[in-house]
Structure formats: structure tokens, C-alpha cells
Design a protein around this motif. Structure first.
Motif, PDB file in Angstrom:
ATOM      1  N   VAL A 165       0.887  -1.146  -0.023  1.00  0.00           N
ATOM      2  CA  VAL A 165      -0.053  -0.088  -0.014  1.00  0.00           C
ATOM      3  C   VAL A 165       0.761   1.236  -0.011  1.00  0.00           C
ATOM      4  CG1 VAL A 165      -1.706   1.275   1.276  1.00  0.00           C
ATOM      5  CG2 VAL A 165      -1.722  -1.217   1.337  1.00  0.00           C
ATOM      6  N   LEU A 166       0.938   2.164  -1.006  1.00  0.00           N
ATOM      7  CA  LEU A 166       1.733   3.130  -1.189  1.00  0.00           C
ATOM      8  C   LEU A 166       1.389   4.408  -0.070  1.00  0.00           C
ATOM      9  CD1 LEU A 166       2.429   3.327  -5.123  1.00  0.00           C
ATOM     10  CD2 LEU A 166       3.745   2.448  -3.346  1.00  0.00           C
ATOM     11  N   LYS A 167      -0.041   4.754  -0.134  1.00  0.00           N
ATOM     12  CA  LYS A 167      -0.341   5.608   0.678  1.00  0.00           C
ATOM     13  C   LYS A 167      -0.221   5.308   2.103  1.00  0.00           C
ATOM     14  CE  LYS A 167      -4.041   9.262   0.664  1.00  0.00           C
ATOM     15  NZ  LYS A 167      -5.145   9.559   0.044  1.00  0.00           N
ATOM     16  N   GLU A 168       0.357   6.216   2.920  1.00  0.00           N
ATOM     17  CA  GLU A 168       0.597   5.776   4.528  1.00  0.00           C
ATOM     18  C   GLU A 168      -0.783   6.349   5.199  1.00  0.00           C
ATOM     19  OE1 GLU A 168       2.829   4.256   6.205  1.00  0.00           O
ATOM     20  OE2 GLU A 168       3.980   3.584   4.471  1.00  0.00           O
ATOM     21  N   THR A 170      -1.842   5.455   8.066  1.00  0.00           N
ATOM     22  CA  THR A 170      -1.645   5.517   9.599  1.00  0.00           C
ATOM     23  C   THR A 170      -0.991   6.881   9.931  1.00  0.00           C
ATOM     24  OG1 THR A 170       0.289   4.169   9.340  1.00  0.00           O
ATOM     25  CG2 THR A 170      -1.532   3.242  10.087  1.00  0.00           C
ATOM     26  N   LEU A 171      -0.448   7.427   8.660  1.00  0.00           N
ATOM     27  CA  LEU A 171       0.457   8.737   9.139  1.00  0.00           C
ATOM     28  C   LEU A 171      -0.096   9.932   8.624  1.00  0.00           C
ATOM     29  CD1 LEU A 171       4.130   7.526   8.691  1.00  0.00           C
ATOM     30  CD2 LEU A 171       3.201   8.451  10.538  1.00  0.00           C
ATOM     31  N   ASN A 172      -1.488   9.936   8.502  1.00  0.00           N
ATOM     32  CA  ASN A 172      -1.895  11.248   8.048  1.00  0.00           C
ATOM     33  C   ASN A 172      -1.779  12.466   9.040  1.00  0.00           C
ATOM     34  OD1 ASN A 172      -3.310  10.316   5.698  1.00  0.00           O
ATOM     35  ND2 ASN A 172      -5.184   9.469   6.726  1.00  0.00           N
ATOM     36  N   PRO A 173      -1.726  13.737   8.446  1.00  0.00           N
ATOM     37  CA  PRO A 173      -1.392  14.596   9.431  1.00  0.00           C
ATOM     38  C   PRO A 173      -2.435  14.889  10.506  1.00  0.00           C
ATOM     39  CG  PRO A 173      -0.911  15.510   7.123  1.00  0.00           C
ATOM     40  CD  PRO A 173      -1.524  13.785   7.319  1.00  0.00           C
ATOM     41  N   PRO A 174      -2.137  15.261  11.839  1.00  0.00           N
ATOM     42  CA  PRO A 174      -2.978  15.294  12.751  1.00  0.00           C
ATOM     43  C   PRO A 174      -3.795  16.641  12.542  1.00  0.00           C
ATOM     44  CG  PRO A 174      -0.767  15.911  13.573  1.00  0.00           C
ATOM     45  CD  PRO A 174      -0.501  15.623  12.288  1.00  0.00           C
ATOM     46  N   THR A 175      -5.017  16.586  13.241  1.00  0.00           N
ATOM     47  CA  THR A 175      -5.934  17.538  12.996  1.00  0.00           C
ATOM     48  C   THR A 175      -5.920  18.395  14.292  1.00  0.00           C
ATOM     49  OG1 THR A 175      -7.532  16.304  11.872  1.00  0.00           O
ATOM     50  CG2 THR A 175      -8.468  18.190  12.720  1.00  0.00           C
ATOM     51  N   LEU A 176      -5.257  19.541  14.421  1.00  0.00           N
ATOM     52  CA  LEU A 176      -4.953  20.477  15.618  1.00  0.00           C
ATOM     53  C   LEU A 176      -5.868  21.890  15.611  1.00  0.00           C
ATOM     54  CD1 LEU A 176      -1.111  19.863  15.698  1.00  0.00           C
ATOM     55  CD2 LEU A 176      -2.826  18.743  16.855  1.00  0.00           C
TER      56      LEU A 176
ATOM     57  N   TYR B  38       6.225   6.111  16.535  1.00  0.00           N
ATOM     58  CA  TYR B  38       4.727   6.193  16.291  1.00  0.00           C
ATOM     59  C   TYR B  38       3.730   6.058  17.656  1.00  0.00           C
ATOM     60  CZ  TYR B  38       0.046   5.841  14.061  1.00  0.00           C
ATOM     61  OH  TYR B  38      -1.202   5.982  13.644  1.00  0.00           O
ATOM     62  N   TYR B  41       3.992   9.089  19.382  1.00  0.00           N
ATOM     63  CA  TYR B  41       3.231  10.305  18.796  1.00  0.00           C
ATOM     64  C   TYR B  41       1.684  10.089  19.135  1.00  0.00           C
ATOM     65  CZ  TYR B  41       0.193  11.698  14.829  1.00  0.00           C
ATOM     66  OH  TYR B  41      -0.981  12.417  14.085  1.00  0.00           O
ATOM     67  N   TYR B  48      -2.848  15.987  24.009  1.00  0.00           N
ATOM     68  CA  TYR B  48      -3.128  16.839  23.322  1.00  0.00           C
ATOM     69  C   TYR B  48      -4.802  17.219  23.469  1.00  0.00           C
ATOM     70  CZ  TYR B  48      -4.901  20.059  19.651  1.00  0.00           C
ATOM     71  OH  TYR B  48      -5.372  21.045  19.242  1.00  0.00           O
ATOM     72  N   TYR B  92       5.081  13.904  15.530  1.00  0.00           N
ATOM     73  CA  TYR B  92       4.822  13.865  14.040  1.00  0.00           C
ATOM     74  C   TYR B  92       5.988  13.569  13.231  1.00  0.00           C
ATOM     75  CZ  TYR B  92       1.969  13.399   9.922  1.00  0.00           C
ATOM     76  OH  TYR B  92       1.580  13.259   8.492  1.00  0.00           O
ATOM     77  N   PHE B 160       4.918  18.172   5.568  1.00  0.00           N
ATOM     78  CA  PHE B 160       4.347  16.931   6.182  1.00  0.00           C
ATOM     79  C   PHE B 160       4.078  16.066   4.610  1.00  0.00           C
ATOM     80  CE2 PHE B 160       4.307  17.944   9.864  1.00  0.00           C
ATOM     81  CZ  PHE B 160       3.368  18.346  10.934  1.00  0.00           C
ATOM     82  N   SER B 168       6.217   7.411  -0.226  1.00  0.00           N
ATOM     83  CA  SER B 168       5.559   6.481  -1.327  1.00  0.00           C
ATOM     84  C   SER B 168       6.600   6.215  -2.348  1.00  0.00           C
ATOM     85  CB  SER B 168       4.522   7.207  -1.585  1.00  0.00           C
ATOM     86  OG  SER B 168       3.531   7.239  -0.624  1.00  0.00           O
ATOM     87  N   LYS B 171       9.350   3.538  -1.654  1.00  0.00           N
ATOM     88  CA  LYS B 171       8.609   2.436  -1.814  1.00  0.00           C
ATOM     89  C   LYS B 171       8.733   1.800  -3.265  1.00  0.00           C
ATOM     90  CE  LYS B 171       5.360   2.252   2.092  1.00  0.00           C
ATOM     91  NZ  LYS B 171       3.846   2.321   2.277  1.00  0.00           N
ATOM     92  N   TYR B 246      -0.444  16.075  -3.370  1.00  0.00           N
ATOM     93  CA  TYR B 246      -0.135  14.808  -2.901  1.00  0.00           C
ATOM     94  C   TYR B 246      -1.026  13.785  -3.331  1.00  0.00           C
ATOM     95  CZ  TYR B 246       0.162  11.140   0.714  1.00  0.00           C
ATOM     96  OH  TYR B 246       0.413  10.059   1.390  1.00  0.00           O
ATOM     97  N   ILE B 250       0.420  10.408  -5.656  1.00  0.00           N
ATOM     98  CA  ILE B 250      -0.036   9.016  -5.053  1.00  0.00           C
ATOM     99  C   ILE B 250      -0.483   8.123  -6.445  1.00  0.00           C
ATOM    100  CG2 ILE B 250      -1.471   7.589  -3.770  1.00  0.00           C
ATOM    101  CD1 ILE B 250       1.083   8.386  -2.244  1.00  0.00           C
TER     102      ILE B 250
END
Lengths: 184, 278
Positions: A165-168, A170-176, B38, B41, B48, B92, B160, B168, B171, B246, B250
Motif C-alpha cells: 500500500v503506497l499511501k501511508e 496511519t501517518l495522516n497529518p494530525p488535526t489540531l 509512532y 506520537y 493534546y 509527528y 508533511f 511512497s 517504496k 499529494y 500517489i
């Protein structure tokens, strides 16, 4: 008829009197005499007056009821006779036609389906040509170690590249929350 | 008397037991640096969220009552929130850096530049976090937060997505390199078999055809990867927003992956033909 009248009207009158607070009591002979003597010297009591009124009323009501009944009876008879013959016939006819119509409507989709199937059955379906069994004949290189090693490596690689799976996700930017303010 | 002593001893032992046990995080032997990063994080993000809830409550109290105490509470809650927010961003970025290292292996020009950018951002966030403690008023904290907001919109968020794009990309590069090696080995072996003359012309032509198709797919995968590289380079040069680029990156890399899959399935056909007699 008078019996029917007594059964229907009399209780109604009794009920009415009870509501009005008038008691109906049987009159005894002795009391009548005393009542008569009393009548001459003293004014009549409320009970005796009430008794006379209720008997009079009952007789009036009886007379009126008899008159109504005598008129209503033949009329009702004629109406019943008319209704029973003509309308009954019409009602029965309508019901029969309605039930036949509903039956036909329920059977119609099945009839159409059968007609369609009949048409389809007429067309021939294509059938695949059967392929004869081919015996596997290994070549001289079937057991070649280099070929077998390459085969294993290619199989492993194929599995890995297919499942990657190319798209990470689990590592989406956090919503702050960057909107910090104290304004109402 | 002895019984009493025994009871006291047992209680003491129990007390010591509960006091001495510290919280220990279990560590899997197979856990990588990225997994640890991770996990950290995730913990910072949880912290937070709690601080954010406390800030919301303190803010509403202050706006409602407008007393000195409520203002002081709101200031403390805001400070805690801003510090937690910086911690989340730092952890992060650290996770992204670890993931990039895991995927790319050896550092190259592309990843080298990216590490420099990530380190610069980490340094800025650390300075910002340390500066927060010196804020004297609620207004100072709001001003610090707005500075960070501006930086996030202009630089941090784009960084980010640039890192995610490169993860990606690396990979696909890894798969491409492996397939190139396998294809080269297979061609060499086939050339040897051709020289031995044990197969007929038809068989050899069939295997040649499969190799040709496999090579063709491999070349197409290369082209698609170059296309993705172009998008990444153009976005960096024009200082564009990576967040919008992005998805396109992808998609293009996904097409490259598909071509690599087809090439490997054709290589499997070559092996099958070599192993089967005419």
C-alpha cells in the motif's frame, strides 16, 4: 305489542323517575282510604301526587308508542322486502365480479412468465468447447537450481508488490486547533 | 502475638509490592524505531486532546464570568494546550523521519534535502515550545499561537505532505530496483539456455516474447515514476502546496506499481515456459 311496550318503555320511565327523585311505590288499599280521608282535611302529599303523575305519563307514553308502532311496522316490512331481493342481488353480483377480477390479476404475472420462458427455451445457449487434458511434461531445466531460485524470488517479489500500500494511511497529518482566541 | 506479627509482615510485603511496581511498557522484540516513534506520537496526540478539552472549558468560563481567577485558569489551560500541540507536531515529524529512513534505507540526494528541512522544522518548534513558558499574559499566548498557525499554513503542512510523497516514492524505487535485478538475472539465464540449444525455435521465440513484454512493462513503470518525480520537483521549485499535489503523486506512483506487478507476472510465465518441455 303491549308486552313489548312494557318491556321497553316501562324501565325507561322508571329510570327517568329515579333521576328526578320520584319513588314509585305500590299503593295499598288501606292507604288509599286513609289517603282519601287525608285528602279532604289535609293537602295531598308529594308522594301521592308523584304517583298519579307517573301513571298518567305512562299511559300517555303507552298510547303514543302504540301509534308509532302501528305506523312503523308495515313500512319497515316493505323496506325489508325491497332490500332483501333487489340490493342483495346487486351486491352478490358485484362481489362475484370483484373476486373474479382479483383472481385474474393474481394469475396474470405467472401466465406472462410462462409465455416468456417458452420463448427463451426455444433459443439455444452457447456451450464452451471442452479442452483436452494436457499432461505436464517437465523440461530439462525443471530442476535447474538457478531457475528454481529465480522462481522463488520472483514469487516472493510478486506477493510483496501486489500487497504493498503506497499511501501511508496511519501517518495522516494530525488535526489540531490553531484558532486560539478569547473573543465572544 | 506471633499471629499479629505475621499479619503485619504480610501487610508490609503487600504494601511494598504495590509501591515498588512501576509502570512498564512492554516492548516487542520485533518493534522497530518507527513503531516506537509512532507509539510516542499516539500518546502525545491523546494528551493534546485532553488538554484541548480543558482549554475549551477554561475559555468558556472566562468568557462567561470574566473574573481574574477565570482569566488565570484560561491562561494556564492555553499554555498547556500550546505546549501539547508543539509536542504533537514534534513527535509527528519524528515519526515521518523514522518512516522515511525505514523505507529508503541509504540516504540519497532527495532524502538528504528532506532530512535537512525536517530538522529545521523540529528546531523551530522546539524554540517555539521553550518560548511559550515566558508568556506573561493571555494575549501573548494568543500571539504565539497565531505565529505558529501562520508557519503551519505556509511551511509545516507542506513539509508533511512532501515527506509522505517521498515515503511512497521510495517504496516504488525499492520495488523497481529489486525487479530490475530479477529481470537482469532471468535474461542472463535465458541467454545461457538459448546457447545450449535444448529448446526449439518456437519455444525460444515464445520465451523471448514474454521477456520482451516484461521489459516493456518495466520501462513503463520507470516512466510513471519519473512523472511522479517531476510533480514533486516542480512543487518544491515553485514552493507550491504539497497538500494539493499529494493525491496526484500517489495516483501516478500507483500506476507505476501496477506496471511492476504486470512485469513480475510475465516473468513468472517465462519461468513456467522454461520448466515445461515442448
Amino acid at each position: 305489542m303491549s308486552q313489548i311496550f312494557d318491556k321497553i318503555i316501562a324501565p325507561f320511565v322508571k329510570r327517568l323517575n329515579s333521576l328526578l327523585g320520584k319513588k314509585t311505590q305500590p299503593v295499598a288499599s288501606g292507604e288509599v282510604a286513609s289517603g282519601e280521608t287525608r285528602e279532604s282535611s289535609e293537602p295531598p302529599s308529594e308522594e301521592s301526587v308523584g304517583r298519579e303523575v307517573s301513571e298518567r305519563e305512562m299511559k300517555d307514553i303507552e298510547r303514543a308508542g302504540k301509534g308509532v308502532l302501528s305506523k312503523a311496522k308495515p313500512l319497515a316490512g316493505s323496506v325489508i322486502k325491497k332490500f332483501s331481493l333487489k340490493s342483495l342481488g346487486i351486491t352478490l353480483t358485484i362481489l362475484i365480479f370483484l373476486s373474479l377480477g382479483l383472481l385474474a390479476a393474481s394469475k396474470l404475472p405467472d401466465l406472462l412468465k410462462k409465455a416468456g420462458e417458452g420463448q427463451e427455451q426455444g433459443m439455444a445457449e452457447p456451450t464452451p468447447t471442452p479442452v483436452g487434458y494436457q499432461l505436464y511434461k517437465p523440461s530439462v531445466y525443471a530442476g535447474d537450481p538457478e531457475i528454481l531460485k529465480l522462481e522463488e524470488e520472483i514469487n516472493i517479489f510478486d506477493r510483496e508488490v501486489s500487497g504493498a500500500v503506497l499511501k501511508e494511511t496511519t501517518l495522516n497529518p494530525p488535526t489540531l486547533d490553531f484558532n486560539i482566541d478569547f473573543k465572544k | 502475638m506471633i499471629k499479629k506479627k505475621l499479619v503485619y509482615c504480610a501487610l508490609l510485603v503487600l504494601l511494598l509490592f504495590f509501591v515498588s511496581t512501576a509502570q512498564v511498557y512492554s516492548q516487542n522484540p520485533g518493534e522497530t524505531e518507527f513503531d516506537r516513534g509512532y507509539r510516542q506520537y499516539s500518546q502525545k496526540l491523546e494528551d493534546y486532546n485532553e488538554k484541548h478539552d480543558a482549554y475549551v472549558l477554561a475559555r468558556s468560563n472566562y468568557l462567561k464570568f470574566n473574573t481574574l481567577q477565570s482569566k488565570s485558569d484560561a491562561q494556564a489551560a492555553t499554555l498547556a494546550l500550546l505546549q501539547a500541540r508543539d509536542e504533537v507536531l514534534l513527535s509527528y515529524l519524528n515519526s515521518l523521519k523514522l518512516k522515511l529512513t525505514e523505507v529508503s534505507g541509504a540516504e540519497n540526494t532527495r532524502t538528504g534535502d528532506l532530512y535537512v528541512k525536517i530538522d529545521e522544522e523540529i528546531s523551530w518548534l522546539n524554540d517555539h515550545k521553550n518560548k511559550l513558558g515566558s508568556a506573561g499574559t493571555l494575549e501573548d499566548l494568543v500571539s504565539d499561537s497565531n505565529n505558529e498557525k501562520l508557519r503551519y499554513q505556509l511551511t509545516t503542512q507542506s513539509l508533511f505532505y512532501e515527506t509522505l510523497s517521498n515515503i511512497s516514492y521510495e517504496k516504488v524505487t525499492s520495488f523497481r530496483d529489486r525487479e530490475a535485478s530479477l529481470l537482469s538475472s532471468l535474461k542472463d539465464r535465458f541467454n545461457q539456455i538459448k546457447g545450449e540449444g535444448k529448446f526449439g525455435t518456437t519455444k525460444l521465440q515464445l520465451i523471448d516474447r514474454w521477456l520482451f513484454e516484461s521489459d516493456g512493462r518495466f520501462q513503463r513503470a520507470n516512466e510513471k515514476q519519473l512523472e511522479a518525480d517531476k510533480i514533486i520537483t516542480t512543487t518544491i521549485e515553485k514552493k507550491g502546496n504539497f497538500a494539493s499535489a499529494y493525491e496526484g503523486i500517489i495516483l501516478t506512483l500507483g500506476q507505476a506499481q501496477q506496471y511492476l506487478k504486470e512485469a513480475s507476472s510475465f516473468m513468472k510465465e517465462v519461468i513456467r515456459e522454461i520448466k515445461t518441455a515442448e
